[in-house]
Design a protein around this motif. Structure first.
Motif, PDB file in Angstrom:
ATOM      1  N   PHE A 123       8.430  -2.033  -6.794  1.00  0.00           N
ATOM      2  CA  PHE A 123       8.543  -2.717  -8.083  1.00  0.00           C
ATOM      3  C   PHE A 123       7.158  -3.026  -8.634  1.00  0.00           C
ATOM      4  N   TYR A 124       6.299  -3.601  -7.812  1.00  0.00           N
ATOM      5  CA  TYR A 124       4.956  -3.946  -8.273  1.00  0.00           C
ATOM      6  C   TYR A 124       4.074  -2.708  -8.434  1.00  0.00           C
ATOM      7  N   GLY A 125       4.406  -1.640  -7.699  1.00  0.00           N
ATOM      8  CA  GLY A 125       3.676  -0.398  -7.891  1.00  0.00           C
ATOM      9  C   GLY A 125       3.795   0.111  -9.318  1.00  0.00           C
ATOM     10  N   LYS A 126       4.961  -0.106  -9.938  1.00  0.00           N
ATOM     11  CA  LYS A 126       5.150   0.303 -11.330  1.00  0.00           C
ATOM     12  C   LYS A 126       4.356  -0.565 -12.295  1.00  0.00           C
ATOM     13  N   LEU A 127       3.887  -1.710 -11.811  1.00  0.00           N
ATOM     14  CA  LEU A 127       3.048  -2.595 -12.625  1.00  0.00           C
ATOM     15  C   LEU A 127       1.556  -2.387 -12.341  1.00  0.00           C
ATOM     16  N   GLY A 128       1.233  -1.331 -11.576  1.00  0.00           N
ATOM     17  CA  GLY A 128      -0.165  -0.987 -11.345  1.00  0.00           C
ATOM     18  C   GLY A 128      -0.751  -1.492 -10.051  1.00  0.00           C
ATOM     19  N   TYR A 129       0.029  -2.178  -9.219  1.00  0.00           N
ATOM     20  CA  TYR A 129      -0.489  -2.709  -7.961  1.00  0.00           C
ATOM     21  C   TYR A 129      -0.444  -1.638  -6.866  1.00  0.00           C
ATOM     22  N   VAL A 130      -1.359  -1.772  -5.908  1.00  0.00           N
ATOM     23  CA  VAL A 130      -1.414  -0.857  -4.771  1.00  0.00           C
ATOM     24  C   VAL A 130      -1.614  -1.676  -3.499  1.00  0.00           C
ATOM     25  N   GLY A 131      -1.087  -1.181  -2.385  1.00  0.00           N
ATOM     26  CA  GLY A 131      -1.136  -1.930  -1.137  1.00  0.00           C
ATOM     27  C   GLY A 131      -2.508  -1.961  -0.489  1.00  0.00           C
ATOM     28  N   VAL A 132      -2.800  -3.083   0.174  1.00  0.00           N
ATOM     29  CA  VAL A 132      -3.993  -3.231   1.015  1.00  0.00           C
ATOM     30  C   VAL A 132      -3.526  -3.750   2.373  1.00  0.00           C
ATOM     31  N   GLY A 287       5.855  -8.706   3.590  1.00  0.00           N
ATOM     32  CA  GLY A 287       5.299  -7.616   2.807  1.00  0.00           C
ATOM     33  C   GLY A 287       3.786  -7.581   2.918  1.00  0.00           C
ATOM     34  N   GLY A 288       3.229  -6.380   2.952  1.00  0.00           N
ATOM     35  CA  GLY A 288       1.781  -6.274   2.916  1.00  0.00           C
ATOM     36  C   GLY A 288       1.282  -6.625   1.527  1.00  0.00           C
ATOM     37  N   PRO A 289       0.097  -7.214   1.397  1.00  0.00           N
ATOM     38  CA  PRO A 289      -0.410  -7.617   0.077  1.00  0.00           C
ATOM     39  C   PRO A 289      -0.690  -6.415  -0.813  1.00  0.00           C
ATOM     40  N   MET A 290      -0.722  -6.670  -2.113  1.00  0.00           N
ATOM     41  CA  MET A 290      -1.033  -5.642  -3.101  1.00  0.00           C
ATOM     42  C   MET A 290      -2.060  -6.191  -4.086  1.00  0.00           C
ATOM     43  N   VAL A 291      -2.828  -5.283  -4.681  1.00  0.00           N
ATOM     44  CA  VAL A 291      -3.900  -5.672  -5.601  1.00  0.00           C
ATOM     45  C   VAL A 291      -3.927  -4.717  -6.783  1.00  0.00           C
ATOM     46  N   ARG A 292      -4.608  -5.150  -7.865  1.00  0.00           N
ATOM     47  CA  ARG A 292      -4.867  -4.259  -8.992  1.00  0.00           C
ATOM     48  C   ARG A 292      -6.016  -4.809  -9.816  1.00  0.00           C
ATOM     49  N   LEU A 293      -6.633  -3.904 -10.588  1.00  0.00           N
ATOM     50  CA  LEU A 293      -7.634  -4.306 -11.561  1.00  0.00           C
ATOM     51  C   LEU A 293      -6.924  -4.790 -12.819  1.00  0.00           C
ATOM     52  N   LEU A 294      -7.393  -5.893 -13.371  1.00  0.00           N
ATOM     53  CA  LEU A 294      -6.905  -6.359 -14.671  1.00  0.00           C
ATOM     54  C   LEU A 294      -7.850  -5.959 -15.797  1.00  0.00           C
ATOM     55  N   ALA A 295      -9.092  -5.638 -15.438  1.00  0.00           N
ATOM     56  CA  ALA A 295     -10.094  -5.226 -16.421  1.00  0.00           C
ATOM     57  C   ALA A 295     -10.945  -4.129 -15.799  1.00  0.00           C
ATOM     58  N   GLY A 350      -4.117   4.081  -8.847  1.00  0.00           N
ATOM     59  CA  GLY A 350      -5.100   5.019  -8.308  1.00  0.00           C
ATOM     60  C   GLY A 350      -6.515   4.492  -8.382  1.00  0.00           C
ATOM     61  N   ILE A 351      -6.940   4.006  -9.563  1.00  0.00           N
ATOM     62  CA  ILE A 351      -8.302   3.493  -9.682  1.00  0.00           C
ATOM     63  C   ILE A 351      -8.459   2.208  -8.884  1.00  0.00           C
ATOM     64  N   SER A 352      -7.394   1.397  -8.786  1.00  0.00           N
ATOM     65  CA  SER A 352      -7.453   0.168  -7.985  1.00  0.00           C
ATOM     66  C   SER A 352      -7.600   0.496  -6.502  1.00  0.00           C
ATOM     67  N   ALA A 353      -6.894   1.531  -6.038  1.00  0.00           N
ATOM     68  CA  ALA A 353      -6.999   1.932  -4.634  1.00  0.00           C
ATOM     69  C   ALA A 353      -8.406   2.390  -4.294  1.00  0.00           C
ATOM     70  N   LEU A 354      -9.052   3.112  -5.229  1.00  0.00           N
ATOM     71  CA  LEU A 354     -10.426   3.546  -5.003  1.00  0.00           C
ATOM     72  C   LEU A 354     -11.376   2.355  -5.015  1.00  0.00           C
ATOM     73  N   ALA A 355     -11.193   1.450  -5.975  1.00  0.00           N
ATOM     74  CA  ALA A 355     -12.081   0.295  -6.094  1.00  0.00           C
ATOM     75  C   ALA A 355     -12.016  -0.578  -4.846  1.00  0.00           C
ATOM     76  N   TYR A 356     -10.822  -0.771  -4.311  1.00  0.00           N
ATOM     77  CA  TYR A 356     -10.669  -1.616  -3.123  1.00  0.00           C
ATOM     78  C   TYR A 356     -10.921  -0.863  -1.820  1.00  0.00           C
ATOM     79  N   GLY A 357     -11.076   0.455  -1.902  1.00  0.00           N
ATOM     80  CA  GLY A 357     -11.444   1.224  -0.723  1.00  0.00           C
ATOM     81  C   GLY A 357     -10.322   1.515   0.241  1.00  0.00           C
ATOM     82  N   VAL A 358      -9.065   1.444  -0.204  1.00  0.00           N
ATOM     83  CA  VAL A 358      -7.948   1.634   0.726  1.00  0.00           C
ATOM     84  C   VAL A 358      -7.441   3.076   0.767  1.00  0.00           C
ATOM     85  N   LEU A 359      -7.723   3.873  -0.266  1.00  0.00           N
ATOM     86  CA  LEU A 359      -7.335   5.275  -0.290  1.00  0.00           C
ATOM     87  C   LEU A 359      -8.536   6.104  -0.725  1.00  0.00           C
TER      88      LEU A 359
END
Length: 395
Positions: A123-132, A287-295, A350-359
Motif C-alpha cells: 500500500f505504501y509502495g504505491k505512495l512512493g515508499y521503499v523498504g529499509v 513490518g519493516g520500516p519504509m522511507v521516501r523523499l518528499l523533496a 526507485g530514487i528513494s532506494a538509491l538515496a538511502y542505499g538499500v538497492l
C-alpha cells in the motif's frame, strides 16, 4: 467527507477510538482514555489529520516532526504514525487521501524525507515508499561473554533509572544523529515524554568521563530475560563496556535480548559464542520500516561514491516528479532541474532506494522501480553506493 487538521487535545475524542481498536486489545476502557489524554501534552507539535463524515471520525493519520541522517546530511523528517480507519469505512481510499495531503503538508513545513512502519508495505509502495532494514535482535546467554569479565577495560558503566540518566542518553542519540546514516530522533516536545518512561534502566558507558555507549533495558524475572533496547555506541570500546556489563548478569538472567543494527556481527563477539541473530518481519505486527523523499532537494550534499553525473526522470509522483541532473563532485551530490533527455527513468521508490542505499540500480529495475541503459546503471551505482541505513527511533 471532510478532511481537517486537529489539535493534540482533539485526538482523544477523534483518533483515540480508531487507534485503540486498530492497535491495542479492545474494547478500551475509560482508564485507557484518561492515560491517552494525559499524553497529549507531548503531541502538541504533531500534525494530525482526520477524515470526518456526518460528525463521525472515519480515519486518521499523523506525522511526528523528526530529524534523520541520510548519507551524512541531517534532514527534517516526517515520521508517519497513528494511521487507522473505522472498520466500516475501510477500502474507501480514505487513508490514501489523508496520506497524500499529509505528505504535501509536511513538505510545505520543510520536511525533505519521511519514514513509517507499514501495516501493508505494498500500500505504501504505491505512495512512493521503499523498504529499509528492520532492526535486528541478538539473543544469547550471558555466560557466552564470560571472557569480558577478565578484560581490563579503560572505562566504566553506570546503571541508572532512565529518568536519571536521560540527559546523557539523549545527548548520545543527538551525537549519533550527526554520524549514522538512517539514524533519526524526535523533536524536543515528543522526546520529553521518554524521560518519564516507567520501569526502564539505562546503562551508560564512559571513558575518561565521555559517554561512549548507552542502552535501555528491563529484566522480566529472576532467571528470565534481560530485554534491552538499541545498543547505542560510538565505537568498539563502548560496545565492549556494555557487553561486559551484560556479562555480569550471568547468575541472574538466562538470556539477553538486544536490539542491534545491520552492521553488527554478534557471532564475532566471542569464541564458541552461541547467539541467535534475527531480523524478523511479519505482517501486520512487525513490518519493516519504509522511507521516501518528499523533496528532490534532499539529494543535495549527500555523500557521493564517485565523480559522475547522470540525468534522470522521476515519474508518477506529484511531490518530486521531473527531470534532474545528478552530479557527484568533491564527495557530495548536487541535483538540479534540467530539460535534457533522461538516461534513466525512476519512480519515487526507485530514487528513494538509491538515496538511502538499500538497492543498487540493477535491483531498482528488477523491483520495477525504474528503467535505464548500461551507462546509467554504472553511473547511478557509482553515485549511490550501497549503504544500509540504521533507522533508530520507533514511532
Amino acid at each position: 467527507m471532510e478532511i481537517r487538521q486537529i489539535a493534540a487535545d482533539e485526538r482523544t475524542d477523534t483518533m483515540f477510538p480508531l487507534q485503540t481498536y486498530a492497535f491495542m486489545p479492545s474494547p478500551w476502557t475509560e482508564a485507557d482514555r484518561e492515560t491517552y489524554a494525559k499524553r497529549m501534552v507531548f503531541y502538541r507539535t504533531v500534525t494530525s489529520l482526520i477524515a470526518e463524515e456526518g460528525g463521525q471520525t472515519l480515519a486518521g493519520v499523523a506525522a511526528f516532526p523528526m530529524r534523520q541522517n541520510v548519507r551524512g546530511v541531517v534532514h527534517d523528517m516526517a515520521g508517519v504514525a497513528s494511521v487507522s480507519t473505522h472498520p466500516s469505512a475501510r477500502r474507501r481510499g480514505l487513508v490514501r487521501q489523508l496520506m497524500t495531503r499529509l505528505m504535501q503538508q509536511m513538505r510545505e513545513q520543510g520536511c525533505a524525507v519521511s519514514a513509517l512502519y507499514p501495516f501493508r508495505p505494498s500500500f505504501y509502495g504505491k505512495l512512493g515508499y521503499v523498504g529499509v532494514p528492520r532492526v535486528r535482535t541478538a539473543t544469547f546467554a550471558p555466560e557466552g561473554l564470560s571472557h569480558l569479565l577478565r578484560a581490563e577495560l579503560p572505562g566504566e558503566v553506570e546503571r541508572l533509572h532512565l529518568s536519571e540518566g536521560f540527559d546523557d542518553y539523549n545527548a548520545l542519540t543527538l551525537r549519533l544523529l550527526e554520524d549514522r546514516h538512517g539514524f533519526s530522533v524526535y523533536d524536543e516536545t515528543r522526546t520529553s515524554e521518554f524521560r518519564e518512561s516507567p520501569s526502564l534502566w539505562v546503562a551508560i558507558a564512559r571513558v575518561d568521563g565521555e559517554v561512549v555507549g548507552a542502552v535501555t533495558y528491563w529484566i522480566d524475572q529472576y532467571g528470565g530475560d534481560l530485554v534491552a533496547g538499541d545498543l547505542l555506541t560510538t565505537g568498539p570500546m563502548g560496545r565492549a563496556l556494555l557487553l561486559q556489563f551484560f556479562a555480569r548478569h550471568v547468575d541472574q538472567v538466562a538470556r539477553i535480548v538486544l536490539k542491534i543494527d545491520t552492521n553488527e556481527v554478534p557471532e564475532l563477539w566471542g569464541t564458541d559464542f552461541a547467539v541467535l541473530t534475527e531480523g524478523r518481519v511479519d505482517l501486520p505486527r512487525r513490518g519493516g520500516p519504509m522511507v521516501r523523499l518528499l523533496a528532490i532537494e534532499a539529494l543535495n550534499g549527500l555523500r557521493a561514491g564517485a565523480e559522475q553525473d547522470v540525468t534522470v526522470e522521476v515519474v508518477d509522483d506529484e511531490l518530486i516528479g521531473g527531470r534532474y541532473r545528478i552530479t557527484g563532485a568533491a564527495g557530495r551530490l548536487a541535483v538540479e532541474e534540467t530539460r535534457e533527455e533522461p538516461q534513466a527513468t525512476l519512480t519515487c521508490a526507485g530514487i528513494s532506494a538509491l538515496a538511502y542505499g538499500v538497492l543498487d540500480p540493477i535491483e531498482v529495475m528488477t523491483r520495477g522501480f525504474g528503467r535505464m541503459e548500461g551507462p546509467a546503471v554504472e553511473r547511478l551505482a557509482a553515485l549511490f553506493p550501497r549503504d544500509m541505513p540504521y533507522l533508530f527511533a520507533d514511532f
